[in-house]
Scaffold this active site. Sequence first.
Site, PDB file in Angstrom:
ATOM      1  N   ASN A   6      -6.003   8.355  -2.426  1.00  0.00           N
ATOM      2  CA  ASN A   6      -4.624   7.964  -2.548  1.00  0.00           C
ATOM      3  C   ASN A   6      -4.848   7.764  -4.496  1.00  0.00           C
ATOM      4  O   ASN A   6      -5.293   6.974  -5.187  1.00  0.00           O
ATOM      5  CB  ASN A   6      -4.846   5.987  -2.236  1.00  0.00           C
ATOM      6  N   LYS A   8      -1.916   7.644  -6.189  1.00  0.00           N
ATOM      7  CA  LYS A   8      -1.128   6.191  -6.305  1.00  0.00           C
ATOM      8  C   LYS A   8      -0.190   7.122  -7.063  1.00  0.00           C
ATOM      9  O   LYS A   8       0.348   8.407  -7.229  1.00  0.00           O
ATOM     10  CB  LYS A   8      -1.697   4.693  -7.463  1.00  0.00           C
ATOM     11  N   HIS A  90      -0.742  -1.529   0.800  1.00  0.00           N
ATOM     12  CA  HIS A  90      -1.339  -1.792  -0.132  1.00  0.00           C
ATOM     13  C   HIS A  90      -1.492  -2.877  -0.902  1.00  0.00           C
ATOM     14  O   HIS A  90       0.291  -3.172  -1.436  1.00  0.00           O
ATOM     15  CB  HIS A  90      -1.753  -0.437  -0.299  1.00  0.00           C
ATOM     16  N   GLU A  92      -0.988  -3.764  -4.292  1.00  0.00           N
ATOM     17  CA  GLU A  92       0.265  -2.677  -5.634  1.00  0.00           C
ATOM     18  C   GLU A  92       1.219  -2.799  -4.618  1.00  0.00           C
ATOM     19  O   GLU A  92       2.255  -3.640  -5.951  1.00  0.00           O
ATOM     20  CB  GLU A  92      -0.500  -1.761  -5.661  1.00  0.00           C
ATOM     21  N   GLU A 157     -10.151  -3.728   2.300  1.00  0.00           N
ATOM     22  CA  GLU A 157      -9.853  -3.576   0.634  1.00  0.00           C
ATOM     23  C   GLU A 157      -9.504  -4.933  -0.038  1.00  0.00           C
ATOM     24  O   GLU A 157      -8.872  -5.120   0.245  1.00  0.00           O
ATOM     25  CB  GLU A 157      -8.620  -2.820   0.189  1.00  0.00           C
ATOM     26  N   GLY A 163     -10.358  -0.715  -8.426  1.00  0.00           N
ATOM     27  CA  GLY A 163     -10.414  -0.539  -9.426  1.00  0.00           C
ATOM     28  C   GLY A 163     -11.101  -0.783 -10.662  1.00  0.00           C
ATOM     29  O   GLY A 163     -10.986  -1.104 -11.702  1.00  0.00           O
ATOM     30  N   SER A 194     -13.084   0.464  -5.392  1.00  0.00           N
ATOM     31  CA  SER A 194     -14.403   1.084  -5.737  1.00  0.00           C
ATOM     32  C   SER A 194     -15.429   2.072  -5.409  1.00  0.00           C
ATOM     33  O   SER A 194     -16.737   1.938  -5.752  1.00  0.00           O
ATOM     34  CB  SER A 194     -14.734  -0.084  -7.075  1.00  0.00           C
TER      35      SER A 194
HETATM   36  P1  PGA Z   1     -10.101   2.534  -6.217  1.00  0.00           P
HETATM   37  O1  PGA Z   1      -8.705   1.851  -5.133  1.00  0.00           O
HETATM   38  O2  PGA Z   1     -11.032   3.566  -5.250  1.00  0.00           O
HETATM   39  O3  PGA Z   1      -9.890   2.810  -7.883  1.00  0.00           O
HETATM   40  O4  PGA Z   1     -10.426   0.744  -5.957  1.00  0.00           O
HETATM   41  C1  PGA Z   1      -8.677   2.297  -4.381  1.00  0.00           C
HETATM   42  C2  PGA Z   1      -7.830   2.373  -3.741  1.00  0.00           C
HETATM   43  O5  PGA Z   1      -6.483   0.957  -4.133  1.00  0.00           O
HETATM   44  O6  PGA Z   1      -7.285   1.913  -1.959  1.00  0.00           O
END
Ligand code: PGA
Length: 232
Positions: A6, A8, A90, A92, A157, A163, A194
Amino acid sequence: MLIVANWKMNCLKADAERLLKQIKQNLAGNNDIVICPPYTMLSLAETSFIGSNIKLGAQDCSLNENGAFTGDISAKMLTDLNVEYVILGHSERRAYHNESNELVKKKAETAIKHNIKPIICIGETLDERKAGKTKDVVLEQINKRLPDSSNYVIAYEPIWAIGTGLTPSLDEIKEIHDFIANKKPNIKILYGGSVNENNCNEIAKVDNVSGFLVGGASLVAEKFNVIAQVSI
Ligand code: PGA
């Protein structure tokens, strides 16, 4: 295993070209790899994947088929670019675009109708985990967010792990993945939050972990290629 990158809202054209080239050149192993760049890079990625087994994914799609929806991208437009997967719900998008369970479910149904497999995110906040509500929250999301068809993938998640460099313990991951698998047998359950080149091998061995949704580490070819080769 299914390994999903991903990206983003990252990568200009030159970065994307370089990253795709590096990933393609050094990709090894038998896992299914899906890369989800921003919309603006889908066409470039589609061309770059010719001759490779890498599949293309998007990070969202509209619940509407077509029409006067300024700024939206339909599932049909994605199919037109050979997109096979779409990340939906997601955290976000839920946080910054107020996406509800019901909206995510409708988007998933539209994507499935157009032969795109949704990767539907679920997971608890840190406060919810601290309050011992993880399973209640996840169950509500399972009940309200997932489509009736079985043609989708779940990504568990924990929001507090995205993150941050923090991850649940292996036992905690197992507990929630087992819980989800019990409610939704035969559906792939990815872990996200992460994931990196150092922790991927041990998380991959946890029961009912069928792959990863990778954010930050998917933007660095050396890291992503280690994760892409993970084996159980
Ligand atoms: P990350 O993000 O691996 O940076 O923690 C995962 C995600 O948001 O899908």
